[in-house]
Scaffold this motif. Structure first.
Motif, PDB file in Angstrom:
ATOM      1  N   THR A   1       0.831  -1.203   0.000  1.00 49.29           N
ATOM      2  CA  THR A   1       0.000   0.000   0.000  1.00 49.29           C
ATOM      3  C   THR A   1       0.865   1.252   0.000  1.00 49.29           C
ATOM      4  N   VAL A   2       1.935   1.250   0.800  1.00 46.32           N
ATOM      5  CA  VAL A   2       2.814   2.421   0.852  1.00 46.32           C
ATOM      6  C   VAL A   2       3.370   2.709  -0.550  1.00 46.32           C
ATOM      7  N   HIS A   3       3.922   1.675  -1.206  1.00 44.58           N
ATOM      8  CA  HIS A   3       4.498   1.887  -2.541  1.00 44.58           C
ATOM      9  C   HIS A   3       3.436   2.373  -3.532  1.00 44.58           C
ATOM     10  N   ARG A   4       2.262   1.756  -3.500  1.00 48.13           N
ATOM     11  CA  ARG A   4       1.205   2.115  -4.455  1.00 48.13           C
ATOM     12  C   ARG A   4       0.716   3.540  -4.229  1.00 48.13           C
ATOM     13  N   GLU A   5       0.444   3.880  -2.949  1.00 49.99           N
ATOM     14  CA  GLU A   5      -0.101   5.214  -2.661  1.00 49.99           C
ATOM     15  C   GLU A   5       0.889   6.320  -3.021  1.00 49.99           C
ATOM     16  N   VAL A   6       2.156   6.102  -2.707  1.00 53.17           N
ATOM     17  CA  VAL A   6       3.161   7.130  -2.994  1.00 53.17           C
ATOM     18  C   VAL A   6       3.254   7.341  -4.511  1.00 53.17           C
ATOM     19  N   LEU A   7       3.254   6.235  -5.247  1.00 50.28           N
ATOM     20  CA  LEU A   7       3.339   6.337  -6.704  1.00 50.28           C
ATOM     21  C   LEU A   7       2.091   7.025  -7.275  1.00 50.28           C
ATOM     22  N   GLU A   8       0.916   6.646  -6.774  1.00 51.83           N
ATOM     23  CA  GLU A   8      -0.328   7.247  -7.271  1.00 51.83           C
ATOM     24  C   GLU A   8      -0.414   8.736  -6.944  1.00 51.83           C
ATOM     25  N   GLU A   9      -0.042   9.096  -5.712  1.00 54.47           N
ATOM     26  CA  GLU A   9      -0.300  10.471  -5.265  1.00 54.47           C
ATOM     27  C   GLU A   9       0.757  11.466  -5.718  1.00 54.47           C
ATOM     28  N   VAL A  10       2.038  11.044  -5.743  1.00 49.73           N
ATOM     29  CA  VAL A  10       3.077  12.012  -6.129  1.00 49.73           C
ATOM     30  C   VAL A  10       4.053  11.476  -7.179  1.00 49.73           C
ATOM     31  N   GLY A  11       3.801  10.262  -7.692  1.00 51.50           N
ATOM     32  CA  GLY A  11       4.611   9.747  -8.799  1.00 51.50           C
ATOM     33  C   GLY A  11       6.034   9.351  -8.432  1.00 51.50           C
ATOM     34  N   LEU A  12       6.300   9.112  -7.132  1.00 48.51           N
ATOM     35  CA  LEU A  12       7.667   8.776  -6.715  1.00 48.51           C
ATOM     36  C   LEU A  12       7.785   7.301  -6.340  1.00 48.51           C
ATOM     37  N   LYS A  13       9.035   6.794  -6.435  1.00 52.97           N
ATOM     38  CA  LYS A  13       9.339   5.472  -5.894  1.00 52.97           C
ATOM     39  C   LYS A  13      10.083   5.659  -4.584  1.00 52.97           C
ATOM     40  N   VAL A  14       9.787   4.787  -3.613  1.00 54.43           N
ATOM     41  CA  VAL A  14      10.445   4.884  -2.294  1.00 54.43           C
ATOM     42  C   VAL A  14      11.098   3.557  -1.946  1.00 54.43           C
ATOM     43  N   LYS A  15      11.985   3.607  -0.933  1.00 53.33           N
ATOM     44  CA  LYS A  15      12.682   2.391  -0.481  1.00 53.33           C
ATOM     45  C   LYS A  15      12.882   2.461   1.025  1.00 53.33           C
ATOM     46  N   ASN A  16      13.412   1.385   1.586  1.00 51.16           N
ATOM     47  CA  ASN A  16      13.736   1.321   3.024  1.00 51.16           C
ATOM     48  C   ASN A  16      12.589   1.784   3.925  1.00 51.16           C
ATOM     49  N   LEU A  17      11.435   1.147   3.772  1.00 49.25           N
ATOM     50  CA  LEU A  17      10.295   1.497   4.613  1.00 49.25           C
ATOM     51  C   LEU A  17      10.605   1.151   6.062  1.00 49.25           C
ATOM     52  N   GLN A  18      10.195   2.039   6.946  1.00 48.57           N
ATOM     53  CA  GLN A  18      10.379   1.777   8.371  1.00 48.57           C
ATOM     54  C   GLN A  18       9.052   2.043   9.068  1.00 48.57           C
ATOM     55  N   TYR A  19       8.516   0.994   9.713  1.00 46.65           N
ATOM     56  CA  TYR A  19       7.245   1.141  10.435  1.00 46.65           C
ATOM     57  C   TYR A  19       7.524   1.772  11.798  1.00 46.65           C
ATOM     58  N   LEU A  20       6.787   2.836  12.133  1.00 44.34           N
ATOM     59  CA  LEU A  20       7.041   3.522  13.404  1.00 44.34           C
ATOM     60  C   LEU A  20       5.965   3.311  14.455  1.00 44.34           C
TER      61      LEU A  20
END
Ligand SMILES: [Zn+2]
Length: 278
Positions: free
Chosen positions: A193-212
């Motif tokens: 969900t994090v990867h999909r939402e970030v790509l949908e909302e601002v068109g970026l790819k992200v890495k190294n997710l950290q759950y807080l």
């Protein structure tokens, strides 16, 4: 704000034998909102002793459990409140009571809403009954079980070195910037969900997710799962009708951000504290 002591509350569906109702707390929901008494500017729920003297009609009652050795109930009611009592929406409790009391009020609110919207079986239409053991409803005809509804969603702060990406939602009336958020879809892991939402909302790819950490957000039934994620690649492209604008900000040049009661703010503050070497 992050943690609420897990030992504050024990969730139960039936009160212990001989439990006193007099000093129990009753979250009383009326069409005007949650009934409260205000002591030194701080709202609190009604006690059993006070409830006895109120001229109201009780439509539903649920035992929620024990909060610091005090029994807690949620009640749906109608009637006129005497002087000294007021009714306020759940949002009015936010930030005015300690966090664990707010989440308790949110719990009461959600259980009552669920009770009201699950009176009949969605599959065969027969009136639902309370499940004998769990906080659930059971259809006596086709055995469908319905649990209180929760909507998990992710909320993520994207970082790039000392910068963080904050966006202004197109639907918000105020000039406020916040982290990105979105609901988990069936079949998805929260990381997907994090990867999909970030790509949908601002068109970026992200890495190294950290759950807080997470926050219950009872408007109406969200469970927010909070992440930090590092920028990987791409240029900002805002999703039409969802995101009005998104920019990179540094801690010493911040826009309007959400108040300290919101998980988005905790994610931002955590990052700022980490960057300043706290
Ligand atoms: Zn049924």
């Amino acid at each position: 704000m992050w943690p609420v002591d897990p030992e504050d509350f024990v969730s139960l569906t039936t009160p212990p034998e001989n439990a006193s109702r007099d000093d129990a707390w009753f979250f009383l929901k009326t069409p005007q909102g949650l009934v409260c008494l205000t002591e030194q500017g701080i709202p609190r729920p009604v006690t059993g002793d006070e409830l006895r003297w109120l001229d109201i009609e009780i439509q539903a009652e649920h035992y929620l459990g024990r909060f610091r050795d005090r029994c807690v109930y949620a009640i749906e009611a109608r009637g006129t409140l005497p002087e000294g009592y007021s009714a306020a929406g759940l949002r009015d409790w936010l930030g005015r009571v300690e966090p664990s009391v707010f989440y308790l009020a949110g719990r009461a609110h959600q259980v009552l809403d669920w009770h009201k919207t699950h009176r009949f079986c969605g599959r065969c239409g027969v009136e639902m009954e309370d499940h004998p053991a769990d906080r659930a409803k059971l259809c006596p005809s086709c055995n469908l079980i319905c649990y209180p509804r929760l909507s998990p969603s992710i909320i993520v702060l994207i970082t790039k070195g000392q910068e963080m990406l904050l966006a202004r939602n197109a639907q918000w009336p105020t000039n406020m910037f916040s982290t990105l958020a979105g609901f988990v879809e069936p079949g998805e892991s929260i990381e997907q969900t994090v990867h999909r939402e970030v790509l949908e909302e601002v068109g970026l790819k992200v890495k190294n997710l950290q759950y807080l950490g997470s926050q219950s957000w009872p408007f109406p039934n969200s469970l927010m799962l909070g992440f930090h994620a590092e920028y990987d690649s791409g240029e900002i492209v805002c999703q039409d009708e969802e995101i009005a604008e998104a920019h990179w900000f540094t801690p010493d040049d911040m826009p309007n951000i959400p108040p300290k009661t919101a998980i988005s703010r905790w994610l931002i503050d955590d990052f700022i504290n980490q960057s300043s070497g706290d």
